[in-house]
Design a protein around this motif. Sequence first.
Motif, PDB file in Angstrom:
ATOM      1  N   LEU A 125      -3.098 -26.999  39.548  1.00 15.21           N
ATOM      2  CA  LEU A 125      -4.372 -27.122  40.250  1.00 15.21           C
ATOM      3  C   LEU A 125      -4.314 -28.116  41.410  1.00 15.21           C
ATOM      4  CD1 LEU A 125      -6.984 -27.048  37.341  1.00 15.21           C
ATOM      5  CD2 LEU A 125      -6.267 -25.201  38.833  1.00 15.21           C
ATOM      6  N   ASP A 126      -3.706 -29.271  41.165  1.00 20.64           N
ATOM      7  CA  ASP A 126      -3.803 -30.333  42.179  1.00 20.64           C
ATOM      8  C   ASP A 126      -2.499 -30.621  42.903  1.00 20.64           C
ATOM      9  OD1 ASP A 126      -6.585 -30.990  41.828  1.00 20.64           O
ATOM     10  OD2 ASP A 126      -5.999 -31.595  39.818  1.00 20.64           O
ATOM     11  N   ALA A 127      -1.451 -29.875  42.553  1.00 20.17           N
ATOM     12  CA  ALA A 127      -0.144 -30.050  43.201  1.00 20.17           C
ATOM     13  C   ALA A 127       0.331 -31.505  43.151  1.00 20.17           C
ATOM     14  CB  ALA A 127      -0.177 -29.548  44.649  1.00 20.17           C
ATOM     15  N   GLU A 128       0.068 -32.170  42.032  1.00 22.63           N
ATOM     16  CA  GLU A 128       0.617 -33.523  41.859  1.00 22.63           C
ATOM     17  C   GLU A 128       2.054 -33.392  41.384  1.00 22.63           C
ATOM     18  OE1 GLU A 128      -2.272 -34.203  38.993  1.00 22.63           O
ATOM     19  OE2 GLU A 128      -3.597 -35.384  40.269  1.00 22.63           O
ATOM     20  N   PRO A 129       2.916 -34.361  41.724  1.00 21.45           N
ATOM     21  CA  PRO A 129       4.318 -34.265  41.280  1.00 21.45           C
ATOM     22  C   PRO A 129       4.392 -34.213  39.757  1.00 21.45           C
ATOM     23  CG  PRO A 129       4.021 -36.066  42.842  1.00 21.45           C
ATOM     24  CD  PRO A 129       2.663 -35.586  42.493  1.00 21.45           C
ATOM     25  N   ASP A 130       5.235 -33.334  39.260  1.00 17.38           N
ATOM     26  CA  ASP A 130       5.354 -33.177  37.814  1.00 17.38           C
ATOM     27  C   ASP A 130       6.766 -33.532  37.363  1.00 17.38           C
ATOM     28  OD1 ASP A 130       4.859 -32.592  35.247  1.00 17.38           O
ATOM     29  OD2 ASP A 130       4.712 -30.429  35.468  1.00 17.38           O
ATOM     30  N   HIS A 131       7.737 -32.749  37.776  1.00 15.98           N
ATOM     31  CA  HIS A 131       9.125 -33.077  37.456  1.00 15.98           C
ATOM     32  C   HIS A 131      10.045 -32.453  38.499  1.00 15.98           C
ATOM     33  CE1 HIS A 131       8.541 -29.168  35.396  1.00 15.98           C
ATOM     34  NE2 HIS A 131       9.788 -28.960  35.719  1.00 15.98           N
ATOM     35  N   ILE A 132      11.338 -32.741  38.354  1.00  9.53           N
ATOM     36  CA  ILE A 132      12.323 -32.183  39.288  1.00  9.53           C
ATOM     37  C   ILE A 132      13.137 -31.152  38.538  1.00  9.53           C
ATOM     38  CG2 ILE A 132      14.392 -32.718  40.629  1.00  9.53           C
ATOM     39  CD1 ILE A 132      13.156 -35.506  41.075  1.00  9.53           C
ATOM     40  N   ASN A 133      13.405 -30.054  39.214  1.00  9.36           N
ATOM     41  CA  ASN A 133      14.150 -28.982  38.580  1.00  9.36           C
ATOM     42  C   ASN A 133      15.346 -28.628  39.440  1.00  9.36           C
ATOM     43  OD1 ASN A 133      14.846 -26.318  37.520  1.00  9.36           O
ATOM     44  ND2 ASN A 133      12.908 -26.520  36.428  1.00  9.36           N
ATOM     45  N   SER A 134      16.459 -28.317  38.800  1.00 16.42           N
ATOM     46  CA  SER A 134      17.648 -27.942  39.542  1.00 16.42           C
ATOM     47  C   SER A 134      17.718 -26.413  39.634  1.00 16.42           C
ATOM     48  CB  SER A 134      18.883 -28.488  38.826  1.00 16.42           C
ATOM     49  OG  SER A 134      20.025 -28.160  39.543  1.00 16.42           O
ATOM     50  N   PHE A 135      17.816 -25.907  40.843  1.00 14.45           N
ATOM     51  CA  PHE A 135      17.807 -24.454  41.049  1.00 14.45           C
ATOM     52  C   PHE A 135      19.217 -23.885  40.958  1.00 14.45           C
ATOM     53  CE2 PHE A 135      13.827 -22.570  43.185  1.00 14.45           C
ATOM     54  CZ  PHE A 135      13.029 -23.133  42.209  1.00 14.45           C
ATOM     55  N   PRO A 136      19.307 -22.604  40.567  1.00 18.75           N
ATOM     56  CA  PRO A 136      20.631 -21.995  40.398  1.00 18.75           C
ATOM     57  C   PRO A 136      21.382 -21.800  41.705  1.00 18.75           C
ATOM     58  CG  PRO A 136      18.889 -20.417  39.897  1.00 18.75           C
ATOM     59  CD  PRO A 136      18.220 -21.714  40.188  1.00 18.75           C
ATOM     60  N   LYS A 137      22.693 -21.758  41.564  1.00 21.58           N
ATOM     61  CA  LYS A 137      23.578 -21.563  42.716  1.00 21.58           C
ATOM     62  C   LYS A 137      23.826 -20.061  42.902  1.00 21.58           C
ATOM     63  CE  LYS A 137      26.059 -25.921  42.784  1.00 21.58           C
ATOM     64  NZ  LYS A 137      25.071 -26.727  42.086  1.00 21.58           N
ATOM     65  N   PRO A 138      24.524 -19.706  43.982  1.00 16.28           N
ATOM     66  CA  PRO A 138      24.819 -18.270  44.188  1.00 16.28           C
ATOM     67  C   PRO A 138      25.593 -17.705  43.002  1.00 16.28           C
ATOM     68  CG  PRO A 138      25.407 -19.541  46.117  1.00 16.28           C
ATOM     69  CD  PRO A 138      25.046 -20.521  45.063  1.00 16.28           C
ATOM     70  N   SER A 139      25.397 -16.423  42.770  1.00 24.80           N
ATOM     71  CA  SER A 139      26.057 -15.786  41.635  1.00 24.80           C
ATOM     72  C   SER A 139      26.247 -14.307  41.936  1.00 24.80           C
ATOM     73  CB  SER A 139      25.192 -15.959  40.385  1.00 24.80           C
ATOM     74  OG  SER A 139      25.615 -15.071  39.377  1.00 24.80           O
ATOM     75  N   PRO A 140      27.366 -13.735  41.502  1.00 26.02           N
ATOM     76  CA  PRO A 140      27.540 -12.285  41.705  1.00 26.02           C
ATOM     77  C   PRO A 140      26.807 -11.468  40.651  1.00 26.02           C
ATOM     78  CG  PRO A 140      29.470 -13.200  40.631  1.00 26.02           C
ATOM     79  CD  PRO A 140      28.547 -14.363  40.899  1.00 26.02           C
ATOM     80  N   TRP A 141      26.330 -12.141  39.588  1.00 28.03           N
ATOM     81  CA  TRP A 141      25.820 -11.365  38.450  1.00 28.03           C
ATOM     82  C   TRP A 141      24.503 -10.647  38.711  1.00 28.03           C
ATOM     83  CZ3 TRP A 141      29.370  -9.749  35.574  1.00 28.03           C
ATOM     84  CH2 TRP A 141      30.509 -10.520  35.375  1.00 28.03           C
ATOM     85  N   PRO A 142      23.620 -11.157  39.543  1.00 26.14           N
ATOM     86  CA  PRO A 142      22.464 -10.310  39.881  1.00 26.14           C
ATOM     87  C   PRO A 142      22.883  -8.977  40.488  1.00 26.14           C
ATOM     88  CG  PRO A 142      22.037 -12.563  40.531  1.00 26.14           C
ATOM     89  CD  PRO A 142      23.456 -12.525  40.079  1.00 26.14           C
ATOM     90  N   PHE A 143      23.918  -9.029  41.335  1.00 30.04           N
ATOM     91  CA  PHE A 143      24.390  -7.781  41.941  1.00 30.04           C
ATOM     92  C   PHE A 143      24.936  -6.846  40.868  1.00 30.04           C
ATOM     93  CE2 PHE A 143      28.201  -5.495  43.404  1.00 30.04           C
ATOM     94  CZ  PHE A 143      27.593  -4.594  44.250  1.00 30.04           C
ATOM     95  N   TRP A 144      25.815  -7.398  40.014  1.00 28.86           N
ATOM     96  CA  TRP A 144      26.402  -6.526  38.984  1.00 28.86           C
ATOM     97  C   TRP A 144      25.348  -6.041  37.993  1.00 28.86           C
ATOM     98  CZ3 TRP A 144      30.410  -4.260  40.470  1.00 28.86           C
ATOM     99  CH2 TRP A 144      31.387  -4.914  41.219  1.00 28.86           C
TER     100      TRP A 144
END
Lengths: 651, 113
Positions: free
Chosen positions: A581-600
């Motif tokens: 609702l208020d876009a207050e900071p909550d936590h930090i998340n690490s996003f995934p790196k490139p991967s061939p598996w979505p393609f496969w």
Amino acid sequence: MSSQPQREMNSESLEPRPRTPMSDAEARNWLQRTWDDGKGFTSWFQQVHHTVIGRRYIITAFCFFLLGGLLAALMRIQLSHPENHFLSPDFYNQVFTMHGSTMMFLFAVPVMEAFGIYMIPLMMGTRNIAFPRLNAYSWYLYVCGGIMLYVAFVLNTGPDVGWFAYPPLSGPDFSPGKRADFWAQMITFTEVAALAVAVEIITTIFKLRAVGMSLNRIPLFGWAMLIHSFMVIFAMPAVALDSSMLLMDRLISTHFFNPAEGGDALLYQHVFWFFGHPEVYIIFVPAMGIVSEIIATFSRRPVFGYPALVLALVANGFVGFGLWVHHMFATGLPMMGYSFFTAASLMIAIPSAVQIFCWIATLWTGRINWKTPLIFVIGFFAIFVLGGLTGVMLASVPLDTQVHDTYFVVAHFHYVLIGGALFPLFGGIYYWFPKITGRMLSEKLGLWHFWLFFIGFNLTFFPMHILGLKGMPRRVYTYLPQNGWGTMNFIATVGALFMTAGVLFWLYNIWTSYRRGPLAGDNPWGASSLEWATNSPPPIYNFDELPTVNSRTPLWTATAENPVIRGLRIDDREVLITRVLDAEPDHINSFPKPSPWPFWSAMATTALFVGSIFNGYALYIGAIPLAFTLTMWFWPKKHEIALEEAEGVRR
Amino acid sequence: MVPSKLSLWYGILIGAAAFAGDQQITYSLVPHACSTGHFYVLYCATGIALLLALSGAAMGGRNLAVTRSASIDGGTRADRSRFMAILGIAASLGFATIILAMAVPRFMLSPCD
């Protein structure tokens, strides 16, 4: 996202701008290295950044638009004069089915999502879209579905049952062969892709917004994409279910839609239109977001009536689900059914009218900057209002019954969809092209494009109202001279030529401007939203420092003291997660790196879907590679485990 | 003081839910009403839906009063709450109007035709 490592974040992480642990250039180099998806052939299949996938989505959707347009041109040539034999009747059936299916499933919905994929993370002030690998997977699936349909078409197995494929015509008795199967399976492909993108966009808007962008400060395109995505989630499963039931009727002899065996052919229509009518708003609502952004920027003032515009979008989203039966007025319903759905169909005009009045008020009170994006929006006003008026007419049962399945309906929905979605979309392209490519489109060529397309559009589709009132049914292959439809059809074909010329001007403009158009700079229009707060085109990490906002028009009210976000690692793909609702900071998340598996995984899914058209056992056999590729996709990687352990120690 | 999230969402969503519920439930009750002559069930369903939608407007009104001093484009929780309260009132009243519009023909047409 939740499977990724997380760290705590609080408002102390907001720090005033002056203070950098390393030089800006050094930090940018780090960010570039961290977020770079790589280059080269194999990297291409692994890329997951939203700008990369968004660009692919936009280009693919417009390729399908051109193909759909080509099919429309073939139809117009065929109908240009009576008793024409330019196309064979069988091929004509395939052509109009492919045209409708392409425009609805392979262009209109994907292109709106495409702009959402590209723009929403930038507008929200974050570094990537939520679930980036799912995003890549959805694009591969979408492309494979489209390719499958067109390969079938080229092999003379293109669907020929209309874009909504009603049984019993599309059932096993009247459509033997594989044509309708390919149509039904294309639906599965595109719906899975659309659902994936909807989930990503909702999560991005709810959880990845810039600090300070509370619910009442989300840009209107953000609201529009949010409503659009929720509509996709509620509507698309209906058509995926419907097409799967049709496939089962055709392939494994179930009888969902076979009245002789206790099924119900009208059930198909109900389920289809429970998706089909919201589909119109799924296409139209993002376009409303684009219109709001363009009007605010080119009126050089905040949009008038922000709460009313948000409310109108929300109302469109809900009421859009209560109208589907008006597509079935000719099937014979109880009077109550007529009254319910007539009332709701009339009422949906109200939110649309509210939006039009708010935009007019914005223009009226602003300092107008007449540029091509705004001119397309003005064109949208004219055409969409006409389409809306015929929509109100069609909500009336006596008129609907009279003109059902005639060219009046064809005229109406082209006025709504081209006027309501394509004109704003073209405006959006002129508006955001500088951001995506770093170069300006030519204004002069843009005006040529607009006028040719606008005149051509009205020449093509206005006569269709008259043709419909004179009784010309839609989907007829040809007609007799004594029907008296020749002149109007000829005018419509001339109009189609104008539209084609307009599109050619547009393509030429894109080609030349992309290569040698004037450089755009970061914010060539002086716009207010966050996508303009970074370079054009944006770097792969989107923002040097994650921005915060202090109003609905952050770039117009930004000061040098605006805080920025600190505390994110630059050697890992960290993003800031904020509260809904208020876009207050909550936590930090690490996003995934490139991967061939979505393609496969997409390839395995494609093999399963296409195989199941020919043999039911493909569902079992195809599940094995799909399970394998999905397992590999979600298998924790060494660096993720190490990071998680390190974070555990730090906590 | 800031209104609870539940009350804010109630105001925004209850009108739409009531509209959808009225349309679905009343439509599916028609065969029952026609076969038994119990037309009151149709009126009851619509009446309940209307009351629910209006309760959303009332809730929105209450939330609006609580956030009287806030601004709808500010960045505080009270500002955001006021924005949601206004959305709630407008959405609930709008959907109440739609529910009424759908009910009007019932007084002139027989649902069993």
